[in-house]
Write a protein that holds these residues in place. Structure first.
Motif, PDB file in Angstrom:
ATOM      1  N   ALA A 198      28.174  47.700  29.902  1.00  0.00           N
ATOM      2  CA  ALA A 198      27.239  47.898  31.010  1.00  0.00           C
ATOM      3  C   ALA A 198      27.092  46.615  31.831  1.00  0.00           C
ATOM      4  O   ALA A 198      27.017  46.662  33.077  1.00  0.00           O
ATOM      5  N   GLU A 199      27.066  45.480  31.161  1.00  0.00           N
ATOM      6  CA  GLU A 199      26.965  44.196  31.875  1.00  0.00           C
ATOM      7  C   GLU A 199      28.208  43.939  32.714  1.00  0.00           C
ATOM      8  O   GLU A 199      28.124  43.502  33.869  1.00  0.00           O
ATOM      9  N   LEU A 200      29.383  44.224  32.144  1.00  0.00           N
ATOM     10  CA  LEU A 200      30.628  44.043  32.897  1.00  0.00           C
ATOM     11  C   LEU A 200      30.695  45.004  34.068  1.00  0.00           C
ATOM     12  O   LEU A 200      31.128  44.625  35.172  1.00  0.00           O
ATOM     13  N   ASP A 201      30.285  46.247  33.853  1.00  0.00           N
ATOM     14  CA  ASP A 201      30.269  47.226  34.935  1.00  0.00           C
ATOM     15  C   ASP A 201      29.469  46.719  36.127  1.00  0.00           C
ATOM     16  O   ASP A 201      29.915  46.794  37.285  1.00  0.00           O
ATOM     17  N   ALA A 202      28.277  46.226  35.860  1.00  0.00           N
ATOM     18  CA  ALA A 202      27.414  45.757  36.945  1.00  0.00           C
ATOM     19  C   ALA A 202      28.057  44.591  37.697  1.00  0.00           C
ATOM     20  O   ALA A 202      28.026  44.539  38.937  1.00  0.00           O
ATOM     21  N   LYS A 203      28.660  43.676  36.955  1.00  0.00           N
ATOM     22  CA  LYS A 203      29.292  42.506  37.572  1.00  0.00           C
ATOM     23  C   LYS A 203      30.464  42.923  38.458  1.00  0.00           C
ATOM     24  O   LYS A 203      30.572  42.503  39.626  1.00  0.00           O
ATOM     25  N   LEU A 204      31.366  43.764  37.927  1.00  0.00           N
ATOM     26  CA  LEU A 204      32.545  44.166  38.685  1.00  0.00           C
ATOM     27  C   LEU A 204      32.188  45.062  39.863  1.00  0.00           C
ATOM     28  O   LEU A 204      32.788  44.951  40.938  1.00  0.00           O
ATOM     29  N   ALA A 205      31.228  45.946  39.670  1.00  0.00           N
ATOM     30  CA  ALA A 205      30.824  46.824  40.769  1.00  0.00           C
ATOM     31  C   ALA A 205      30.306  46.004  41.949  1.00  0.00           C
ATOM     32  O   ALA A 205      30.617  46.292  43.116  1.00  0.00           O
ATOM     33  N   ALA A 206      29.526  44.963  41.657  1.00  0.00           N
ATOM     34  CA  ALA A 206      29.016  44.101  42.724  1.00  0.00           C
ATOM     35  C   ALA A 206      30.159  43.355  43.411  1.00  0.00           C
ATOM     36  O   ALA A 206      30.191  43.247  44.652  1.00  0.00           O
ATOM     37  N   GLU A 207      31.108  42.855  42.631  1.00  0.00           N
ATOM     38  CA  GLU A 207      32.251  42.137  43.203  1.00  0.00           C
ATOM     39  C   GLU A 207      33.092  43.058  44.083  1.00  0.00           C
ATOM     40  O   GLU A 207      33.555  42.664  45.158  1.00  0.00           O
ATOM     41  N   HIS A 208      33.290  44.287  43.635  1.00  0.00           N
ATOM     42  CA  HIS A 208      34.106  45.231  44.404  1.00  0.00           C
ATOM     43  C   HIS A 208      33.429  45.584  45.726  1.00  0.00           C
ATOM     44  O   HIS A 208      34.096  45.681  46.766  1.00  0.00           O
ATOM     45  N   GLN A 209      32.127  45.772  45.689  1.00  0.00           N
ATOM     46  CA  GLN A 209      31.413  46.082  46.925  1.00  0.00           C
ATOM     47  C   GLN A 209      31.473  44.907  47.893  1.00  0.00           C
ATOM     48  O   GLN A 209      31.649  45.077  49.099  1.00  0.00           O
ATOM     49  N   GLN A 210      31.333  43.694  47.369  1.00  0.00           N
ATOM     50  CA  GLN A 210      31.426  42.503  48.210  1.00  0.00           C
ATOM     51  C   GLN A 210      32.788  42.401  48.867  1.00  0.00           C
ATOM     52  O   GLN A 210      32.909  42.045  50.046  1.00  0.00           O
ATOM     53  N   ALA A 211      33.847  42.732  48.119  1.00  0.00           N
ATOM     54  CA  ALA A 211      35.202  42.682  48.664  1.00  0.00           C
ATOM     55  C   ALA A 211      35.380  43.688  49.785  1.00  0.00           C
ATOM     56  O   ALA A 211      35.990  43.389  50.828  1.00  0.00           O
ATOM     57  N   VAL A 212      34.844  44.878  49.589  1.00  0.00           N
ATOM     58  CA  VAL A 212      34.932  45.912  50.627  1.00  0.00           C
ATOM     59  C   VAL A 212      34.137  45.495  51.862  1.00  0.00           C
ATOM     60  O   VAL A 212      34.597  45.659  52.998  1.00  0.00           O
ATOM     61  N   ASP A 213      32.944  44.975  51.644  1.00  0.00           N
ATOM     62  CA  ASP A 213      32.115  44.536  52.770  1.00  0.00           C
ATOM     63  C   ASP A 213      32.795  43.409  53.550  1.00  0.00           C
ATOM     64  O   ASP A 213      32.757  43.394  54.789  1.00  0.00           O
ATOM     65  N   ALA A 214      33.397  42.474  52.832  1.00  0.00           N
ATOM     66  CA  ALA A 214      34.065  41.360  53.495  1.00  0.00           C
ATOM     67  C   ALA A 214      35.251  41.841  54.317  1.00  0.00           C
ATOM     68  O   ALA A 214      35.496  41.346  55.418  1.00  0.00           O
ATOM     69  N   ALA A 215      35.987  42.814  53.791  1.00  0.00           N
ATOM     70  CA  ALA A 215      37.151  43.332  54.492  1.00  0.00           C
ATOM     71  C   ALA A 215      36.747  44.070  55.771  1.00  0.00           C
ATOM     72  O   ALA A 215      37.545  44.180  56.713  1.00  0.00           O
ATOM     73  N   ALA A 216      35.518  44.581  55.799  1.00  0.00           N
ATOM     74  CA  ALA A 216      35.065  45.346  56.962  1.00  0.00           C
ATOM     75  C   ALA A 216      34.525  44.471  58.077  1.00  0.00           C
ATOM     76  O   ALA A 216      34.298  44.949  59.196  1.00  0.00           O
ATOM     77  N   LEU A 217      34.333  43.176  57.807  1.00  0.00           N
ATOM     78  CA  LEU A 217      33.810  42.284  58.825  1.00  0.00           C
ATOM     79  C   LEU A 217      34.829  42.078  59.943  1.00  0.00           C
ATOM     80  O   LEU A 217      36.028  41.957  59.679  1.00  0.00           O
ATOM     81  N   PRO A 218      34.387  42.043  61.183  1.00  0.00           N
ATOM     82  CA  PRO A 218      35.330  41.829  62.296  1.00  0.00           C
ATOM     83  C   PRO A 218      35.940  40.446  62.253  1.00  0.00           C
ATOM     84  O   PRO A 218      35.341  39.486  61.815  1.00  0.00           O
TER      85      PRO A 218
END
Length: 219
Positions: A198-218
């Motif tokens: 559960a701890e790893l899930d939370a860490k990776l899920a946050a990292e994955h969302q950050q990566a997606v958000d960063a890729a969407a930046l103009p």
């Protein structure tokens, strides 16, 4: 056990692969993670579709063989690492019920749960192999009434599967949080392996969302 018995688990956080990872932790099996960012659609790209054309996780590579499908992975791994005692051996007492509840998960729980999630009626009783949701859930909860685990006093891989499945089902308000189910879920998700995942899930899920958000930046 072979010289290199490492299991490669194709993994993404907060998916059914989390349950497979919990099993690996319970087994004390050597493993490496091949992490997919499903928020970025990596599971639909050719490299992973070559592993599983369904684009689903989990999948494992072990001893040169590819195994997909959650229940097949559980049967394979629990038998491959018998020292953890999470699977009755072939011919041992409890093996039949153990297999029954593993297969019941895939054959009955998953399709009935999808009916409930999609608010659709089950097929006619004479044609539907898993019955209706209420009958399905009553069957397994009656089995748990009065004992801590599906086949008695000993936790098996089947309980790791069901405890995690019920946990997510309750969270999404698809599975009723009866006292029997709530107590059972607690016994499974408070185990050290489940807490670690559960701890790893939370860490990776946050990292994955950050990566997606960063890729969407103009720019």
């Amino acid at each position: 056990m072979t010289a290199d018995d490492t299991v490669t688990l194709f993994f993404s956080p907060n998916t059914r692969a989390s349950c497979a990872l919990t099993l690996l932790e319970e087994l004390g099996a050597p493993y490496r993670l091949h992490v997919l960012n499903m928020k970025a659609g990596e599971q639909r790209q050719p490299p992973y579709l070559a592993i599983n054309p369904m684009g689903k996780v989990p999948a494992i590579l072990h001893r040169g063989e590819l195994v997909t499908e959650q229940v097949a992975i559980f049967i394979h791994l629990a038998d491959a690492f018998p020292g953890a005692g999470l699977a009755p051996a072939i011919g041992a007492p409890g093996r039949g019920p153990y297999l029954r509840w593993l297969v019941y998960y895939a054959a009955c729980y998953e399709p009935a749960l999808m009916d409930r999630a999609l608010e659709r009626e089950a097929g006619p009783a004479s044609m539907c192999p898993y019955g209706d949701f209420e009958t399905m859930i009553d069957t397994v909860t009656r089995e748990l009434a009065g004992k801590p685990y599906l086949i008695g006093d000993h936790c098996t891989a089947a309980d790791i599967l069901w405890g995690n499945a019920f946990h997510w089902g309750v969270m999404f308000k698809l599975v009723p949080e009866t006292p029997v189910i709530a107590d059972y879920v607690r016994r499974i998700i408070e185990r050290p392996a489940a807490l670690k995942v559960a701890e790893l899930d939370a860490k990776l899920a946050a990292e994955h969302q950050q990566a997606v958000d960063a890729a969407a930046l103009p720019g």
